[in-house]
Design a protein around this motif. Structure first.
Motif, mmCIF file in Angstrom:
data_model
loop_
_atom_site.group_PDB
_atom_site.id
_atom_site.type_symbol
_atom_site.label_atom_id
_atom_site.label_comp_id
_atom_site.label_asym_id
_atom_site.label_seq_id
_atom_site.Cartn_x
_atom_site.Cartn_y
_atom_site.Cartn_z
ATOM 1 N N VAL A 48 23.831 19.281 30.756
ATOM 2 C CA VAL A 48 22.897 19.383 29.632
ATOM 3 C C VAL A 48 23.299 18.289 28.654
ATOM 4 C CG1 VAL A 48 22.533 21.859 29.930
ATOM 5 C CG2 VAL A 48 24.311 21.071 28.357
ATOM 6 N N ARG A 72 21.944 15.522 25.122
ATOM 7 C CA ARG A 72 21.027 15.129 24.057
ATOM 8 C C ARG A 72 21.206 13.647 23.772
ATOM 9 N NH1 ARG A 72 22.045 14.546 18.571
ATOM 10 N NH2 ARG A 72 20.205 14.681 17.193
ATOM 11 N N VAL A 95 18.187 18.585 30.968
ATOM 12 C CA VAL A 95 19.017 19.297 31.941
ATOM 13 C C VAL A 95 18.829 18.609 33.278
ATOM 14 C CG1 VAL A 95 19.607 21.506 33.001
ATOM 15 C CG2 VAL A 95 18.452 21.466 30.788
ATOM 16 N N PRO A 139 17.372 25.145 35.113
ATOM 17 C CA PRO A 139 17.051 24.428 33.875
ATOM 18 C C PRO A 139 15.983 25.106 33.013
ATOM 19 C CG PRO A 139 15.928 23.382 35.723
ATOM 20 C CD PRO A 139 16.681 24.566 36.285
ATOM 21 N N TRP A 140 16.257 25.163 31.713
ATOM 22 C CA TRP A 140 15.320 25.698 30.738
ATOM 23 C C TRP A 140 15.357 24.804 29.505
ATOM 24 C CZ3 TRP A 140 12.687 30.240 32.046
ATOM 25 C CH2 TRP A 140 13.160 30.887 33.199
ATOM 26 N N GLY A 141 14.220 24.624 28.859
ATOM 27 C CA GLY A 141 14.216 23.799 27.667
ATOM 28 C C GLY A 141 12.972 23.979 26.833
ATOM 29 N N GLU A 142 13.112 23.713 25.540
ATOM 30 C CA GLU A 142 11.976 23.754 24.624
ATOM 31 C C GLU A 142 12.169 22.680 23.571
ATOM 32 O OE1 GLU A 142 9.668 26.765 21.509
ATOM 33 O OE2 GLU A 142 11.064 27.580 22.992
ATOM 34 N N VAL A 190 18.184 23.028 25.205
ATOM 35 C CA VAL A 190 18.086 23.176 26.655
ATOM 36 C C VAL A 190 19.243 24.037 27.146
ATOM 37 C CG1 VAL A 190 16.838 21.023 27.104
ATOM 38 C CG2 VAL A 190 19.343 21.018 27.058
ATOM 39 N N LEU A 205 17.096 30.211 24.292
ATOM 40 C CA LEU A 205 16.205 29.382 23.489
ATOM 41 C C LEU A 205 15.627 30.169 22.323
ATOM 42 C CD1 LEU A 205 14.357 27.515 26.395
ATOM 43 C CD2 LEU A 205 16.065 26.555 24.838
ATOM 44 N N VAL A 228 12.933 17.326 27.353
ATOM 45 C CA VAL A 228 12.009 17.769 26.300
ATOM 46 C C VAL A 228 12.243 16.944 25.041
ATOM 47 C CG1 VAL A 228 11.823 20.105 27.202
ATOM 48 C CG2 VAL A 228 13.589 19.577 25.506
ATOM 49 N N ARG A 256 6.994 18.456 26.745
ATOM 50 C CA ARG A 256 7.779 18.458 27.986
ATOM 51 C C ARG A 256 7.617 17.073 28.594
ATOM 52 N NH1 ARG A 256 9.547 22.872 31.938
ATOM 53 N NH2 ARG A 256 9.426 24.123 30.056
ATOM 54 N N ASP A 279 9.433 16.515 33.916
ATOM 55 C CA ASP A 279 9.714 17.768 34.623
ATOM 56 C C ASP A 279 9.582 17.497 36.112
ATOM 57 O OD1 ASP A 279 10.127 20.329 35.432
ATOM 58 O OD2 ASP A 279 8.424 21.213 34.376
#
Length: 328
Positions: free
Chosen positions: A36, A38, A47, A61-64, A69, A85, A199, A211, A214
């Motif tokens: 992960v 930035r 991610v 992987p998850w992100g907003e 993330v 998140l 993201v 996004r 992806d």
């Protein structure tokens, strides 16, 4: 002998009960390596992950945008993604959100999770019962983590590669880190799938815009090789989009530069060639467009049929005479 068998069976039974407490079929397994990160300049967060498990991109992987993330792996608890998140969005830092979720999770010792938020706050957790080799390195604006690795070189290789790639776009840096992990051994079982999610640092409120990237490789003998191809293709289509925008602004010089950059990256891509030709035709360069289209038609005649249909929806604005020239 009966006593030994009884206690062995009891141990297995108890172990299965314990396992059931922290692993559910619908949650899945993802013994893997991930990062992960930035980008301090753009604010983008990402991610990246590879695993010897089908469709790892649907679990880890998850992100907003404007939030953070998350990478959740090992004996996966997918809820760490949306819940983490949500906690960050409510005002907690990524490390605070991670600690709150771990405190509530009886299966924390088989989890491996990393989170980073939009301010660069980052932390990770590797449970003591994650399968060796399992480790993590948390550093400025990134964290790398891995479990069930062939050796203990994976995380150091990822961290070194990511730091050395500073200045490149974040998605490319993520890929470089994943490639470094695989180069030193990677997952002890091999490789099957990969994913990269990027993201925006600030939210526009429009998910389809925020996004940024992806990409997923769900099942492939060489998932990172395929991921590299997909990322390159993504960049090529970015050039096509910029070319379209330049066309709308009647900047044909810039449009052709962007289209040319895309086709240079993928010279055999008929889609890119075709819409470049149509743009030329719409800008009264029918002869040049015709030459390109004839080459395309020889490879696939369906493109000729498509050309016939474009005037009806005003995507091809040429005279009847010019149209005949373009479809001959």
């Amino acid at each position: 002998m009966k006593k030994i068998f009884f206690f062995t069976a009891l141990f297995v039974f108890a172990g299965n009960i314990l396992l059931a407490q922290f692993f559910k079929k619908e949650e899945g397994l993802a013994h893997t390596f991930s990062i992960v990160a930035r980008d301090a300049k753009t604010g983008e967060m990402a991610v990246g992950v590879q695993s010897h498990w089908f469709s790892v991109g649907t679990a880890v992987p998850w992100g907003e945008a404007g939030v953070g993330v998350v990478a959740t792996q090992s004996f996966v608890n997918k809820s760490y993604g949306p819940k983490g998140l949500a906690l960050i969005k409510s005002g907690k830092t990524a490390p605070e959100a991670l600690q709150e979720l771990l405190a509530q999770d009886e299966g924390r010792e088989v989890r491996q999770v990393a989170m980073i938020d939009t301010n660069g706050n980052v932390n990770a957790h590797t449970g003591k019962n994650c399968i060796d080799y399992a480790s993590q390195i948390v550093s400025k604006n990134f964290s790398v983590q891995s479990n069930m690795m062939l050796n203990n070189k994976v995380c150091p290789a990822m961290a070194k590669a990511f730091e050395a790639s500073e200045g490149k776009p974040l998605a490319e840096r993520i890929l470089i880190a994943l490639q470094a992990a695989q180069a030193v051994g990677g997952d002890i079982r091999g490789k099957q799938s990969a994913a990269i999610l990027v993201v925006a640092g600030k939210s526009t409120g429009q998910i389809w815009i925020d996004r940024l990237i992806d990409l997923r490789v769900d099942d492939n003998d060489l998932p990172l090789v395929e991921m590299e191809r997909l990322l390159k293709l993504f960049r090529a289509y970015e050039h096509m989009d910029k070319g379209d925008l330049a066309t709308e602004k009647n900047d044909m010089k810039l449009a052709m530069e962007e289209y040319g950059a895309a086709m240079k990256m993928f010279p055999k891509n008929l889609e890119m060639q075709y819409w470049t030709a149509i743009t030329l035709a719409n800008n009264k360069k029918v002869k040049e467009a015709g030459i390109m289209l004839q080459k395309i038609y020889k490879q696939d005649a369906n493109w000729r049929e498509l050309t016939k249909r474009l005037p009806k929806v005003n995507l091809l604005t040429v005279s009847e005479m010019d149209l005949k020239e373009l479809i001959k």
